[in-house]
Design a protein around this motif. Structure first.
Motif, PDB file in Angstrom:
ATOM      1  N   ASP A  19       6.777   4.794   7.346  1.00  0.00           N
ATOM      2  CA  ASP A  19       6.871   5.233   5.957  1.00  0.00           C
ATOM      3  C   ASP A  19       8.056   6.180   5.763  1.00  0.00           C
ATOM      4  N   ARG A  32       0.345   6.896   0.442  1.00  0.00           N
ATOM      5  CA  ARG A  32      -0.650   5.826   0.584  1.00  0.00           C
ATOM      6  C   ARG A  32      -1.912   6.354  -0.070  1.00  0.00           C
ATOM      7  N   GLY A  81       0.781  -1.227   0.000  1.00  0.00           N
ATOM      8  CA  GLY A  81       0.000   0.000   0.000  1.00  0.00           C
ATOM      9  C   GLY A  81       0.811   1.273   0.000  1.00  0.00           C
ATOM     10  N   LEU A  82       2.135   1.172  -0.003  1.00  0.00           N
ATOM     11  CA  LEU A  82       3.004   2.346   0.063  1.00  0.00           C
ATOM     12  C   LEU A  82       3.758   2.534  -1.243  1.00  0.00           C
TER      13      LEU A  82
END
Length: 309
Positions: A83, A51, A6-7
């Motif tokens: 992140d 994201r 998702g990053l």
């Protein structure tokens, strides 16, 4: 550039994504577009962790216009520390290659240690940078003088003139390195001679500032013309600044620094500068005291981190 489920970690595509980059607040946001236009930044030096369309971390590097490599990492925000860690893992080698990363600087309010939010955010970012090998090098005070602040009247103890040439100023810069309290200068002197350090600072910093060199001033004693010190008023592309000043060892201890700083401030005040800025190390208490006496006020602190080779 996917890093975790998702990053997405990547540089921005261009000026059209400045608003995306500026989703996270910081005092340099208003300068990003102008820096891109002036060649002080490049899209490939502005990185985001995403994201979806939400920025969870970001980093940016800066250089003087036209330089092939950045000289400073001056933005790193990581509301999501995980992140932020992934962003550093991808961006540092992409921007720096095999070279040691340029130093990182972070601007903070003067009371940042007493501001719980500022302290927490700063300590989180410093910890993430520390995982990559960065270490705190110095904390600096940022000073500002505003029009309307009284200027010290000339005492008559010194006379002022522009340098005859670059060599004269470099000679004095070499002399003032004796006993310097400046962290960067002291570090330079562990790797080079005072002459080499003075020449490097002149060529890589002072010679590249905007503003005419006839703003620069050599302070001399009346009568014999013996040089006492110097001051370099300049413009850094954003603000009028006192770029450098010093008194040579033979003339220290007489309060001449107040006359020298006042002369440099007057040069810029005569140009109707809306503000004049300067910086000193927190630990350089004599120089900090001189700026305070001259009517400069501390408006920010700056933390500098460096990586070892």
């Amino acid at each position: 550039m996917p890093s975790a489920p998702g990053l997405v970690v990547r540089p921005i595509t261009g000026p059209d994504e400045v608003d995306l980059f500026n989703t996270l607040p910081y005092l340099l946001n208003d300068e990003i577009t102008g820096d891109l236009d002036a060649g002080r930044r490049r899209p490939e030096w502005l990185w985001v962790a995403l994201r979806g369309d939400r920025v969870t971390a970001r980093a940016a590097w800066w250089s003087r216009p036209g330089d092939a490599r950045p000289s400073t990492m001056d933005i790193f925000d990581a509301p999501d520390p995980g992140d932020g860690r992934e962003l550093l893992r991808a961006a540092l080698p992409a921007v720096s290659g095999d070279a040691v990363p340029p130093h990182y600087i972070r601007f903070l309010p003067p009371d940042w240690k007493g501001d719980e939010r500022a302290r927490r955010e700063t300590e989180s970012c410093l910890a993430l940078l520390g995982e990559t090998g960065a270490r705190l090098f110095v904390e600096r005070l940022r000073w500002e003088w505003r029009p309307g602040t009284p200027l010290r009247a000339p005492s008559g103890r010194l006379e002022f003139r522009p340098p005859r040439d670059a060599g004269e100023l470099i000679d004095l810069m070499e002399l003032v390195l004796d006993g310097t309290l400046d962290a960067y200068s002291r570090d330079d002197l562990t790797r080079m001679t005072p002459r080499e350090a003075a020449e490097q600072q002149f060529e890589e910093e002072l010679a590249r500032y905007a503003g005419p060199r006839d703003w620069w001033r050599i302070a001399t004693r009346p009568g014999d013309g013996d040089p006492v010190g110097f001051v370099v008023p300049a413009h850094n592309g954003y603000h009028a600044i006192i770029a450098y000043l010093g008194v040579v060892p033979a003339h220290r201890g007489h309060g001449y620094i107040d006359d020298v700083l006042a002369a440099g401030t007057r040069v810029l005040a005569d140009q109707d500068a809306p503000r004049i800025r300067a910086a000193t190390d927190v630990t350089n208490t004599p120089m900090a005291a001189a700026f305070a006496r001259a009517g400069y006020e501390t408006f920010q602190h700056r933390l500098d981190l460096t990586w070892s080779s």
